[in-house]
Design an enzyme around this catalytic site. Sequence first.
Site, PDB file in Angstrom:
ATOM      1  N   LYS A  68       0.796  -1.220   0.000  1.00  0.00           N
ATOM      2  CA  LYS A  68       0.000   0.000   0.000  1.00  0.00           C
ATOM      3  C   LYS A  68       0.834   1.279   0.000  1.00  0.00           C
ATOM      4  O   LYS A  68       0.411   2.301  -0.529  1.00  0.00           O
ATOM      5  CB  LYS A  68      -0.967   0.004   1.185  1.00  0.00           C
ATOM      6  CG  LYS A  68      -2.051  -1.068   1.089  1.00  0.00           C
ATOM      7  CD  LYS A  68      -3.028  -0.977   2.243  1.00  0.00           C
ATOM      8  CE  LYS A  68      -4.110  -2.041   2.141  1.00  0.00           C
ATOM      9  NZ  LYS A  68      -5.128  -1.919   3.209  1.00  0.00           N
ATOM     10  N   ASP A 105     -10.360   2.217   1.668  1.00  0.00           N
ATOM     11  CA  ASP A 105     -10.559   1.706   3.021  1.00  0.00           C
ATOM     12  C   ASP A 105     -11.255   2.740   3.902  1.00  0.00           C
ATOM     13  O   ASP A 105     -12.136   2.401   4.705  1.00  0.00           O
ATOM     14  CB  ASP A 105      -9.218   1.331   3.672  1.00  0.00           C
ATOM     15  CG  ASP A 105      -8.631   0.047   3.118  1.00  0.00           C
ATOM     16  OD1 ASP A 105      -9.409  -0.821   2.683  1.00  0.00           O
ATOM     17  OD2 ASP A 105      -7.393  -0.087   3.127  1.00  0.00           O
TER      18      ASP A 105
END
Length: 275
Positions: A68, A105
Amino acid sequence: MSATRRAAVLGSPIAHSLSPVLHRAAYRELGLSDWTYDRHEVDEAALPAFMERLDATWAGLSLTMPLKRAVIPLLDEISPTAASVEAVNTVVLTADGRRLGDNTDIPGMLAALRERGVRQVERASVLGAGATASSALAALSRICTGEVTAYVRSRARADEMRGWGERLGVTVRTAAWEDAGAAFEAPLTIATTPAGTADALAAAVPERPGTLFDVLYEPWPTTLATAWAARGGAVVGGLDLLVHQAVLQVEQMTGRSPAPLAAMRTAGEAALAAR
C-alpha cells in the site's frame, strides 16, 4: 483470446484474499462477462516489474499489505484521501496510460458505519496502532467531534498515533494496552488488532455497549464481537469493511455505479462459510 478488461489483487501473502470473490460477483451482476479478476503473489521487490508489464487490457489493481505504501512512487497521481494516510489500496489504469492511486478503506469504513446508523460520535476508541489504525483515525476525523483514545503497547506506537492525529486533525490521547477495557466506555470502538489480540477484552464489555467495529473477518465472529453482540451492542465486522471498500473499487475500475453491494456481500459470506 485474451479478456477485454483485466483487474487483480496484489499482495504477499495473497492466497487468503476474498477480493476475487467479491469483484467477480460484481462483474456477474453487472453483466461484465469479458472482465476478469485474479490474485497475484507480489511483494515489494517484485512490484515495479509487475507494474511495468501492465498493458492496455488492465483496468485496475487492488493492493493489500505490504504494497500500500510501496506503490506510491510508481503512480502518476494519488488522491487526497490516500495521501492523508500514505496508503494506496486501489490503482485505476486510465485509457491514456495514467496510474491513479486511491484509498477506499477510509470511505469504506464510513459506509460500513453508516449502514449501522453511526454517522457522528462525540468520542471514540481505537485498539491498536498499525496501518489500519491510521485509516481508522482518518475515518474518525470525519465523524468524531471530540477526542479519540488509542490503546497501544509501546511509547513508539503512542507517538505514531499522536502524530497521525495531528496530521489528520484528530485529537488523539494514548493509553496503555493494559487499560484497554476502558475503551468500551466510548460510543464507538474500532478494533484494528490481529486475530486473538483482543480476545481477553471480551470480559470487559459493559452492560450497555455502544458500537464495535472489529476489522477482522476471519475468524468471525471474534471472541470480542460475540461478547459485544450478547450484550446487545451493534457490531460492524471486517467483511462489512471489505465489501464496502470493494464496492468503491468496482465503481472506479469499471465506471459502473452503483456496484451490487448485496450480491458482493452474499458471495463473501458464502466463501467464508465454505472455508
